[in-house]
Design a protein around this motif. Structure first.
Motif, PDB file in Angstrom:
ATOM      1  N   UNK A 134       0.832  -1.215   0.000  1.00  0.00           N
ATOM      2  CA  UNK A 134       0.000   0.000   0.000  1.00  0.00           C
ATOM      3  C   UNK A 134       0.862   1.258   0.000  1.00  0.00           C
ATOM      4  N   UNK A 135       1.941   1.223   0.767  1.00  0.00           N
ATOM      5  CA  UNK A 135       2.837   2.388   0.835  1.00  0.00           C
ATOM      6  C   UNK A 135       3.509   2.649  -0.517  1.00  0.00           C
ATOM      7  N   UNK A 136       3.933   1.571  -1.185  1.00  0.00           N
ATOM      8  CA  UNK A 136       4.577   1.726  -2.489  1.00  0.00           C
ATOM      9  C   UNK A 136       3.595   2.275  -3.517  1.00  0.00           C
ATOM     10  N   UNK A 137       2.368   1.758  -3.507  1.00  0.00           N
ATOM     11  CA  UNK A 137       1.351   2.264  -4.431  1.00  0.00           C
ATOM     12  C   UNK A 137       1.104   3.750  -4.194  1.00  0.00           C
ATOM     13  N   UNK A 138       1.019   4.145  -2.926  1.00  0.00           N
ATOM     14  CA  UNK A 138       0.772   5.551  -2.602  1.00  0.00           C
ATOM     15  C   UNK A 138       1.940   6.428  -3.021  1.00  0.00           C
ATOM     16  N   UNK A 139       3.147   5.917  -2.895  1.00  0.00           N
ATOM     17  CA  UNK A 139       4.330   6.667  -3.350  1.00  0.00           C
ATOM     18  C   UNK A 139       4.248   6.950  -4.847  1.00  0.00           C
ATOM     19  N   UNK A 140       3.829   5.945  -5.618  1.00  0.00           N
ATOM     20  CA  UNK A 140       3.694   6.112  -7.063  1.00  0.00           C
ATOM     21  C   UNK A 140       2.592   7.126  -7.400  1.00  0.00           C
ATOM     22  N   UNK A 141       1.471   7.029  -6.696  1.00  0.00           N
ATOM     23  CA  UNK A 141       0.358   7.961  -6.931  1.00  0.00           C
ATOM     24  C   UNK A 141       0.787   9.393  -6.616  1.00  0.00           C
ATOM     25  N   UNK A 142       1.429   9.572  -5.459  1.00  0.00           N
ATOM     26  CA  UNK A 142       1.861  10.913  -5.042  1.00  0.00           C
ATOM     27  C   UNK A 142       2.904  11.488  -6.004  1.00  0.00           C
ATOM     28  N   UNK A 143       3.845  10.630  -6.428  1.00  0.00           N
ATOM     29  CA  UNK A 143       4.891  11.084  -7.349  1.00  0.00           C
ATOM     30  C   UNK A 143       4.284  11.488  -8.695  1.00  0.00           C
ATOM     31  N   UNK A 144       3.382  10.661  -9.206  1.00  0.00           N
ATOM     32  CA  UNK A 144       2.736  10.971 -10.479  1.00  0.00           C
ATOM     33  C   UNK A 144       1.935  12.269 -10.387  1.00  0.00           C
ATOM     34  N   UNK A 145       1.248  12.448  -9.280  1.00  0.00           N
ATOM     35  CA  UNK A 145       0.444  13.667  -9.089  1.00  0.00           C
ATOM     36  C   UNK A 145       1.330  14.917  -9.113  1.00  0.00           C
ATOM     37  N   UNK A 146       2.439  14.864  -8.385  1.00  0.00           N
ATOM     38  CA  UNK A 146       3.347  16.010  -8.341  1.00  0.00           C
ATOM     39  C   UNK A 146       3.906  16.336  -9.722  1.00  0.00           C
ATOM     40  N   UNK A 147       4.351  15.306 -10.426  1.00  0.00           N
ATOM     41  CA  UNK A 147       4.996  15.518 -11.719  1.00  0.00           C
ATOM     42  C   UNK A 147       4.007  15.997 -12.782  1.00  0.00           C
ATOM     43  N   UNK A 148       2.820  15.387 -12.809  1.00  0.00           N
ATOM     44  CA  UNK A 148       1.828  15.775 -13.819  1.00  0.00           C
ATOM     45  C   UNK A 148       1.327  17.191 -13.556  1.00  0.00           C
ATOM     46  N   UNK A 204       6.652   7.219 -17.243  1.00  0.00           N
ATOM     47  CA  UNK A 204       6.640   6.235 -16.148  1.00  0.00           C
ATOM     48  C   UNK A 204       8.015   6.178 -15.491  1.00  0.00           C
ATOM     49  N   UNK A 205       9.055   6.312 -16.296  1.00  0.00           N
ATOM     50  CA  UNK A 205      10.415   6.318 -15.753  1.00  0.00           C
ATOM     51  C   UNK A 205      10.610   7.457 -14.762  1.00  0.00           C
ATOM     52  N   UNK A 206      10.088   8.649 -15.100  1.00  0.00           N
ATOM     53  CA  UNK A 206      10.194   9.798 -14.199  1.00  0.00           C
ATOM     54  C   UNK A 206       9.390   9.565 -12.918  1.00  0.00           C
ATOM     55  N   UNK A 207       8.215   8.981 -13.066  1.00  0.00           N
ATOM     56  CA  UNK A 207       7.373   8.705 -11.895  1.00  0.00           C
ATOM     57  C   UNK A 207       8.086   7.771 -10.938  1.00  0.00           C
ATOM     58  N   UNK A 248      10.179  -1.464 -13.125  1.00  0.00           N
ATOM     59  CA  UNK A 248       9.284  -2.613 -13.301  1.00  0.00           C
ATOM     60  C   UNK A 248       8.203  -2.671 -12.227  1.00  0.00           C
ATOM     61  N   UNK A 249       8.474  -2.053 -11.079  1.00  0.00           N
ATOM     62  CA  UNK A 249       7.509  -2.065  -9.976  1.00  0.00           C
ATOM     63  C   UNK A 249       6.207  -1.369 -10.386  1.00  0.00           C
ATOM     64  N   UNK A 250       6.308  -0.358 -11.218  1.00  0.00           N
ATOM     65  CA  UNK A 250       5.114   0.387 -11.634  1.00  0.00           C
ATOM     66  C   UNK A 250       4.057  -0.552 -12.199  1.00  0.00           C
ATOM     67  N   UNK A 251       4.485  -1.502 -13.018  1.00  0.00           N
ATOM     68  CA  UNK A 251       3.541  -2.374 -13.722  1.00  0.00           C
ATOM     69  C   UNK A 251       2.936  -3.437 -12.810  1.00  0.00           C
ATOM     70  N   UNK A 252       3.464  -3.582 -11.635  1.00  0.00           N
ATOM     71  CA  UNK A 252       2.833  -4.454 -10.640  1.00  0.00           C
ATOM     72  C   UNK A 252       1.535  -3.809 -10.144  1.00  0.00           C
ATOM     73  N   UNK A 253       1.497  -2.470 -10.153  1.00  0.00           N
ATOM     74  CA  UNK A 253       0.347  -1.733  -9.611  1.00  0.00           C
ATOM     75  C   UNK A 253      -0.574  -1.187 -10.701  1.00  0.00           C
ATOM     76  N   UNK A 254       0.011  -0.777 -11.833  1.00  0.00           N
ATOM     77  CA  UNK A 254      -0.784  -0.125 -12.873  1.00  0.00           C
ATOM     78  C   UNK A 254      -0.365  -0.642 -14.247  1.00  0.00           C
ATOM     79  N   UNK A 255      -1.340  -0.990 -15.100  1.00  0.00           N
ATOM     80  CA  UNK A 255      -0.976  -1.471 -16.439  1.00  0.00           C
ATOM     81  C   UNK A 255      -0.484  -0.372 -17.375  1.00  0.00           C
ATOM     82  N   UNK A 256      -0.803   0.894 -17.045  1.00  0.00           N
ATOM     83  CA  UNK A 256      -0.362   1.999 -17.887  1.00  0.00           C
ATOM     84  C   UNK A 256      -0.358   3.284 -17.062  1.00  0.00           C
ATOM     85  N   UNK A 257       0.223   4.330 -17.629  1.00  0.00           N
ATOM     86  CA  UNK A 257       0.236   5.632 -16.946  1.00  0.00           C
ATOM     87  C   UNK A 257      -1.188   6.163 -16.786  1.00  0.00           C
TER      88      UNK A 257
END
Length: 222
Positions: A29-43, A53-56, A65-74
Motif C-alpha cells: 500500500x505504501x509503495x502504491x501511494x508513493x507512485x500515486x503521489x509522485x505521479x500527481x506532483x509531476x503531472x 513512467x520512468x520519471x514517476x 518494473x515495480x510500476x507495472x505491478x500496480x498499474x498497467x499503464x500511466x
C-alpha cells in the motif's frame, strides 16, 4: 503433553505468518501511494504527456518494473488522484453549521468540492475524462453517499426558507444539480480553465436552484 506444545507452536507460527502478511500488505500500500503521489506532483508540474513512467518511478524511489505491478499503464493511475479528495472534514461541517443563510450554507458546501477540483487542476481532470472513455473499467464515482447526505438536507432547508425557488423534491434537485456540476467541470477541464470555475458554477447554480433575487450575485433582474 507433546500435542499441547505442538498446538501452541502451530498457533505462534500462524500469528507470525499473519503479522508478516500484514507487513507485506502495508508495504504494498505504501509503495502504491508513493507512485500515486509522485505521479500527481509531476503531472501537476510538467503535464501528463511530459511525465513518463520512468520519471514517476524515479520520483517515487522505486524500480521501473515495480510500476507495472500496480498499474498497467500511466493512464490507469489518473483515477487514483481522486482518492485524495476527502469531501467533508469535521472543520467543514462546523463551518457549514456556522453559516446563517440556508442558500449560503448550500453554496459553501458546493465550494468545498470546487476547491478540491481547482487544486487538482484542469489538465488532470481532462485526462481523467479521457481515461474513463478509453478504460471504462477504471471509472469511479467522484461523489459519494456522504456528499448526498450533506447536500440534500441543505437543499430542503433552502427550499423551506424560500431562498431557492426550485420546487422539485430535494432528491431530484440534488441529482439534477450533480449533472449540471459535472457538465461545468467537463467544460472547464477540456477548455483548460479558460473561465473562472467558481464564478461559472455560482452563476449556473443560481439559475438552476432559482435562487431568490436578493441573494443572487450573477442573476439579478435589471
Amino acid at each position: 503433553p507433546s500435542c499441547v506444545w505442538k498446538g501452541i507452536g502451530i498457533y505462534f507460527i500462524y500469528i507470525i505468518g499473519v503479522e508478516q502478511l500484514k507487513k507485506r500488505m502495508r508495504k504494498t500500500e505504501e509503495t502504491e501511494q508513493k507512485l500515486i503521489d509522485a505521479a500527481y506532483r509531476l503531472i501537476k508540474a510538467d503535464g501528463f504527456d511530459a511525465t513518463s513512467i520512468k520519471k514517476i518511478c524515479a520520483e517515487a524511489g522505486v524500480a521501473y518494473s515495480t510500476f507495472y505491478f500496480y498499474f498497467p499503464s500511466k493512464e490507469h493511475i489518473i483515477p487514483k488522484f481522486y482518492s485524495r479528495i476527502r469531501l467533508f472534514s469535521e472543520n467543514d461541517f462546523a463551518a457549514i453549521l456556522g453559516i446563517e443563510g440556508a442558500w449560503d450554507r448550500l453554496w459553501f458546501a458546493h465550494t468545498i468540492y470546487l476547491d478540491h477540483i481547482s487544486e487538482i487542476g484542469p489538465e488532470i481532470c481532462a485526462q481523467y475524462y479521457r481515461c474513463n472513455l478509453s478504460y471504462p473499467e477504471t471509472a469511479r464515482e467522484t461523489y459519494s453517499i456522504e456528499h448526498q447526505k450533506v447536500l440534500e438536507p441543505l437543499i430542503s432547508q433552502a427550499q423551506r426558507s424560500g431562498e431557492i425557488l426550485n420546487r422539485m423534491d430535494s432528491e431530484s434537485v440534488y441529482s439534477c444539480s450533480l449533472n449540471l456540476v459535472r457538465g461545468i467541470y467537463f467544460n472547464w477541464s477540456t477548455h483548460l480553465s479558460d473561465f473562472d470555475l467558481h464564478s461559472e458554477m455560482r452563476r449556473n447554480l443560481e439559475v438552476f436552484y432559482q435562487v431568490r433575487e436578493d441573494l443572487c450575485i450573477y442573476n439579478k433582474q435589471h
